[in-house]
Design an enzyme around this catalytic site. Structure first.
Site, PDB file in Angstrom:
ATOM      1  N   LYS A   1      19.601  53.411  -7.098  1.00 43.08           N
ATOM      2  CA  LYS A   1      19.592  53.834  -5.698  1.00 43.08           C
ATOM      3  C   LYS A   1      20.829  53.285  -4.996  1.00 43.08           C
ATOM      4  O   LYS A   1      20.955  52.070  -4.815  1.00 43.08           O
ATOM      5  CB  LYS A   1      18.343  53.325  -4.971  1.00 43.08           C
ATOM      6  CG  LYS A   1      18.191  53.957  -3.577  1.00 43.08           C
ATOM      7  CD  LYS A   1      17.298  53.163  -2.660  1.00 43.08           C
ATOM      8  CE  LYS A   1      18.047  52.145  -1.852  1.00 43.08           C
ATOM      9  NZ  LYS A   1      18.986  52.704  -0.840  1.00 43.08           N
TER      10      LYS A   1
ATOM     11  N   GLY B   1      16.395  40.330  -0.917  1.00 44.23           N
ATOM     12  CA  GLY B   1      16.195  39.731  -2.225  1.00 44.23           C
ATOM     13  C   GLY B   1      14.929  38.912  -2.284  1.00 44.23           C
ATOM     14  O   GLY B   1      14.177  38.943  -3.275  1.00 44.23           O
TER      15      GLY B   1
ATOM     16  N   CYS C   1      30.350  39.857   0.173  1.00 39.64           N
ATOM     17  CA  CYS C   1      29.380  38.771   0.027  1.00 39.64           C
ATOM     18  C   CYS C   1      30.055  37.447  -0.289  1.00 39.64           C
ATOM     19  O   CYS C   1      29.538  36.381   0.059  1.00 39.64           O
ATOM     20  CB  CYS C   1      28.349  39.119  -1.040  1.00 39.64           C
ATOM     21  SG  CYS C   1      29.072  39.618  -2.616  1.00 39.64           S
TER      22      CYS C   1
ATOM     23  N   GLU D   1      25.529  34.302   7.355  1.00 41.69           N
ATOM     24  CA  GLU D   1      26.493  35.308   6.929  1.00 41.69           C
ATOM     25  C   GLU D   1      26.717  36.324   8.054  1.00 41.69           C
ATOM     26  O   GLU D   1      25.771  36.940   8.537  1.00 41.69           O
ATOM     27  CB  GLU D   1      25.978  36.011   5.677  1.00 41.69           C
ATOM     28  CG  GLU D   1      26.986  36.905   5.013  1.00 41.69           C
ATOM     29  CD  GLU D   1      26.463  37.481   3.702  1.00 41.69           C
ATOM     30  OE1 GLU D   1      27.269  37.667   2.782  1.00 41.69           O
ATOM     31  OE2 GLU D   1      25.255  37.737   3.609  1.00 41.69           O
TER      32      GLU D   1
ATOM     33  N   SER E   1      21.266  41.703   0.713  1.00 39.58           N
ATOM     34  CA  SER E   1      21.019  40.540   1.562  1.00 39.58           C
ATOM     35  C   SER E   1      19.990  39.610   0.942  1.00 39.58           C
ATOM     36  O   SER E   1      19.122  40.024   0.157  1.00 39.58           O
ATOM     37  CB  SER E   1      20.535  40.989   2.940  1.00 39.58           C
ATOM     38  OG  SER E   1      19.214  41.485   2.860  1.00 39.58           O
ATOM     39  N   THR E   2      20.072  38.343   1.321  1.00 35.59           N
ATOM     40  CA  THR E   2      19.118  37.350   0.845  1.00 35.59           C
ATOM     41  C   THR E   2      17.711  37.678   1.320  1.00 35.59           C
ATOM     42  O   THR E   2      16.734  37.480   0.580  1.00 35.59           O
ATOM     43  CB  THR E   2      19.542  35.952   1.326  1.00 35.59           C
ATOM     44  OG1 THR E   2      20.810  35.629   0.728  1.00 35.59           O
ATOM     45  CG2 THR E   2      18.524  34.899   0.935  1.00 35.59           C
ATOM     46  N   GLU E   3      17.598  38.201   2.528  1.00 32.02           N
ATOM     47  CA  GLU E   3      16.264  38.534   3.056  1.00 32.02           C
ATOM     48  C   GLU E   3      15.588  39.584   2.198  1.00 32.02           C
ATOM     49  O   GLU E   3      14.405  39.445   1.847  1.00 32.02           O
ATOM     50  CB  GLU E   3      16.378  39.028   4.502  1.00 32.02           C
ATOM     51  CG  GLU E   3      16.805  37.979   5.514  1.00 32.02           C
ATOM     52  CD  GLU E   3      18.295  37.652   5.447  1.00 32.02           C
ATOM     53  OE1 GLU E   3      18.679  36.585   5.974  1.00 32.02           O
ATOM     54  OE2 GLU E   3      19.061  38.439   4.851  1.00 32.02           O
TER      55      GLU E   3
ATOM     56  N   GLU F   1      21.939  39.352  -6.753  1.00 36.23           N
ATOM     57  CA  GLU F   1      23.241  38.904  -6.252  1.00 36.23           C
ATOM     58  C   GLU F   1      23.205  39.094  -4.756  1.00 36.23           C
ATOM     59  O   GLU F   1      23.220  40.224  -4.263  1.00 36.23           O
ATOM     60  CB  GLU F   1      24.363  39.712  -6.912  1.00 36.23           C
ATOM     61  CG  GLU F   1      25.735  39.057  -6.762  1.00 36.23           C
ATOM     62  CD  GLU F   1      26.518  39.647  -5.604  1.00 36.23           C
ATOM     63  OE1 GLU F   1      26.502  39.015  -4.513  1.00 36.23           O
ATOM     64  OE2 GLU F   1      27.120  40.703  -5.765  1.00 36.23           O
TER      65      GLU F   1
END
Length: 794
Positions: free
Chosen positions: A192, A249, A300, A397, A245-247, A266
């Site tokens: 995707k 992830g 990133c 970030e 994004s970490t959120e 990542e």
């Protein structure tokens, strides 16, 4: 006017790239795109479409299908049907397909570059000269791995069907990073692309057909977050690879916890850009331009935190401002442009808001006088100085062309500031003193360190983060391993579901005539025997119900104390591999000296035959990892630049270990020894069935020169201790051996700091078979790779 004066006064004239071919390609599709499933274009079941726009103008480029759950199901079924055929091809045949894709990328490179810039807003020079050549490089490189697969990975097999979700900042490059190794390993793919930037992925779908790739091997479904969610949650996907994004992830980690999907993430970064007083400042400034204003800072690994040695701060700030004033911002198809458009208004608004918050926190904002285009989404290059290390712009970030500048005095302070973040993706160190540069690079907690250079990437060099920047690597040998697993794993039998804790006796069958308690052991924390905070113990009984002794009932506070002790023992990681090997050899010697004694005690719980086998194999296993300690080395890569990349196998940090129940000694040592060999510190929960083994273990560790805190043992009920370990933010990884419910809990409860989690996926590992119970598979999960890029030559 002299020639010199004319040269200085010259302005860059416009040099626009012709978008005619890209426009013609869009028109051939009537600017309306369906989903690519099973080698053909299909309309979405829900007949829903959305627009993708050119961020430099805000104008619509095309309408793109919105994939739904039914479309994802069709794509996964197509990928599953194609899986056996693709896997059955010879390595050479798969290599030929990857090679064909590389050639086609080169053939259509200008179309891909222009379309990428139109859809993403990045300058055409970056798309043309960096992104597309790297895309081709990844397919060429992984064609080589496909060719060598059976020779280099003889005991591995592909995961199966891989779901991949990529971001909008490097649309086609991220596609190549993910699809190339997946196909080389023999997987099939459902990918995707990002909602904002789907177009080059759709061109790639056409290239797959042009290359003759078998139907169903690659499926590309466009859509928003709903499409990605459906892919993540699909029960027939074997692995998820996500960049973003970490959120998100963290949400994916939670969504996949109850399944056995492999996961690589990542995620975000807040990378430090460290400049020492002896650095070549002009070169450092040019590196900084590339580090933070490349792709409008929407990277990133952008060097968004500038750390300057105090003595050069004033001079350096002047040079940075002077260079910023020469940056050209405007239409990204213009070949003289340095900074293009921000991807969308929502991102532009976020950047604006965060800069305003940074100023409110005390930062000084400086922006050059640049003319802003009348249309589109643009933000000028921005320097925030006098930033406090705790400010939002130093910690979160921004993902925009914004640099936050701070100062330091000593190398030690530079390292502290660099590591003062939850992230750990990349970093830069600038110094003409190679001793200083490499000393600092080795201490930075990041997956990539560039020395006197920045933003260098190559398919041969793994890329990925530490801590909340995710786990797993893309590129290199380690990137291939993300898409494979041991051949025996999926066919291994399942562990039976646990009921009540194994050490709680069944009093109806227990031998209540036992006259007394044979042994009472303690916890082992910080190199000392310690009583449990709870003040309680749990009975330990033989399989016949005979009372063997009592073990401490550890609790949350005991885990906290053990983690603190493990953190204080981080010098274990800095000890030489030779010294770690010597300590492990001593452990084996001391276990051998007590062989008969420990075998006798184990006999009461597992029987004489297994007890003897466990002790003998445990001695051999410790010897194996003592041998590996100074032999599981990194590598030196030779990317196609004037650099070497030193790939170092570094310890994960402090790791919590949930040990097997049925092999109390061998299972414990099979898990903790590879971790210790690689320099990790450990907090282990031993077998519930026979936690009394703790007394024998800590006596061995005490007499083997193992530093206090490197190994900590807390006995108790797994259901209680696992929660504390998994949720603890100072634990860097969890190794959990258990049934389906236990390993799902380990994953679900570890999302807070996105610690690495490695489990047996509820399957039985035969610890008595060295092909399954020891070796590289364990060592690869006991380490994380850091690539230090070092330039050479004049």
């Amino acid at each position: 006017m002299s020639i010199a004066e004319k040269f200085i006064s010259m302005e860059y004239g416009p040099a626009p790239e012709d978008p005619k071919e890209a426009g013609a390609w869009l028109d051939r599709h009537s600017r309306r795109f369906q989903l690519f499933i099973d080698g053909a274009w299909r309309a979405p079941v829900a007949e829903e479409y959305f627009d993708t726009v050119d961020p430099s103008t805000g104008e619509k480029l095309a309408s793109v299908a919105q994939g739904g759950a039914a479309d994802i199901d069709a794509a996964v079924r197509a990928a599953r049907a194609a899986s056996s055929r693709w896997r059955a091809l010879t390595p050479h045949a798969r290599a030929r397909y990857l090679y064909a894709l590389a050639r086609l990328v080169q053939k259509h490179s200008r179309l891909l570059a222009v379309l990428e810039t139109m859809d993403n807003g990045k300058p055409i020079r970056e798309s043309r000269d960096i992104d597309i050549p790297l895309v081709a490089r990844h397919f060429y490189y992984h064609a080589g791995w496909a060719q060598l697969l059976d020779q280099e990975f003889p005991d591995h097999e592909p995961c199966g069907v891989v779901g991949q979700i990529i971001p909008w900042n490097f649309p086609l490059l991220m596609l190549a990073w993910k699809i190339a190794p997946a196909l080389a390993a023999g997987n099939t793919v459902v990918l995707k692309p990002a909602e904002f930037t789907p177009l080059t992925a759709l061109v790639f779908a056409e290239l797959c057909n042009e290359a003759g790739l078998p139907a169903g091997v690659v499926n590309i479904l466009t859509g928003d977050g709903r499409t990605g969610e459906a892919l993540v949650k699909h029960p027939d996907v074997d692995k998820i690879a996500f960049t973003g994004s970490t959120e998100v992830g963290r949400a994916i980690r939670g969504a996949t916890a109850a399944s056995h999907k492999r996961l690589s993430l990542e995620l975000g970064g807040k990378s430090p850009f460290i400049i020492f007083e002896d650095a070549d400042l002009d070169s450092a400034v040019e590196g900084l331009v590339d580090g933070i204003w490349f792709n409008q800072g929407q990277v990133c690994c952008a060097g968004s935190r500038l750390l300057m040695q105090e003595s050069i701060a004033e001079t350096l700030i002047f040079k940075i401002r002077d260079r910023m004033s020469t940056l050209r911002l405007g239409a990204p198809l213009d070949k003289v442009i340095d900074i293009g458009a921000i991807i969308a208004k929502v991102q532009l608004d976020r950047i604006t808001k965060m800069v305003e918050q940074g100023v409110a926190d005390g930062a000084t904002c400086w922006q050059p006088q640049v003319s802003m285009p009348a249309k589109g989404f643009f933000y000028p290059p921005t320097l925030l100085s006098n930033v406090h290390p705790t400010s939002i712009v130093a910690q979160q970030e921004i993902f925009g062309p914004v640099l936050a500048a701070m100062t330091f005095r000593t190398p030690r302070e530079a390292v502290e500031l660099a590591n003062n973040t939850v992230y750990g993706l990349a970093s830069c160190v600038w110094s003409e003193n190679i001793n200083v540069a490499l000393h600092v690079a080795a201490q930075i907690k990041a997956g990539v360190v560039w020395v006197n250079c920045t933003n260098l990437f190559d398919a041969a060099c793994g890329f990925g983060g530490y801590r909340e920047s995710g786990y797993g690597r893309e590129g290199g040998r380690e990137g291939m391993l993300e898409y494979m697993e041991p051949k025996w794993l999926k066919s291994a039998p399942k562990l039976p579901a646990s009921g009540k804790p194994a050490s709680v006796p069944d009093h109806e069958k227990a031998d209540t005539s036992t006259p007394g308690i044979d042994r009472t052991v303690k916890l082992y924390i910080g190199g000392k025997q310690t009583r449990p905070d709870s003040g309680y113990s749990m009975e330990v009984r033989s399989s016949e119900g005979k009372l063997l002794g009592e073990a401490p009932l550890g609790n949350r506070k005991d885990i906290r104390n053990a983690v603190e002790a493990a953190r204080k023992a981080e010098g274990w990681a800095r000890s030489t591999a030779h010294n770690r090997a010597q300590v492990l050899y001593y452990c084996a010697e001391n276990l051998a000296l007590r062989r008969e004694e420990i075998t006798g005690r184990l006999t009461a719980i597992v029987g004489a035959e297994q007890a003897a086998a466990e002790v003998d194999l445990s001695i051999k296993r410790i010897f194996s990892y003592a041998a590996w300690a100074d032999k599981f080395d990194g590598a030196v890569h030779n990317p196609p630049f004037r650099n070497i990349a030193i790939a170092m196998n570094e310890p994960i940090g402090t790791v919590g270990v949930i040990c097997p129940t049925d092999s109390p000694l061998l299972g414990f040592l099979s898990l903790v020894m590879p971790l210790l060999a690689m320099g990790n510190t450990v907090v282990a929960v031993p077998s519930e069935r026979y936690p009394l083994i703790t007394a024998d273990l800590y006596q061995i560790f005490d007499t083997s020169d193992l530093p206090g805190g490197a190994m900590n043992i807390v006995t108790g009920y797994v259901s209680q201790l696992l929660k504390t370990l998994a949720e603890h933010d100072d634990i860097d990884g969890i190794w959990c051996y258990g049934d389906d419910a236990t390993v799902a809990s380990a994953k679900a409860m570890s999302t807070g700091n996105l610690k690495q989690v490695w489990t047996n996926e509820g399957r039985i590992i035969d610890w008595f078979d060295p092909k399954l119970g020891e070796g590289r598979w364990f060592l690869e999960h006991a380490t994380q790779v850091k690539n230090i890029w070092v330039p050479y030559g004049e």
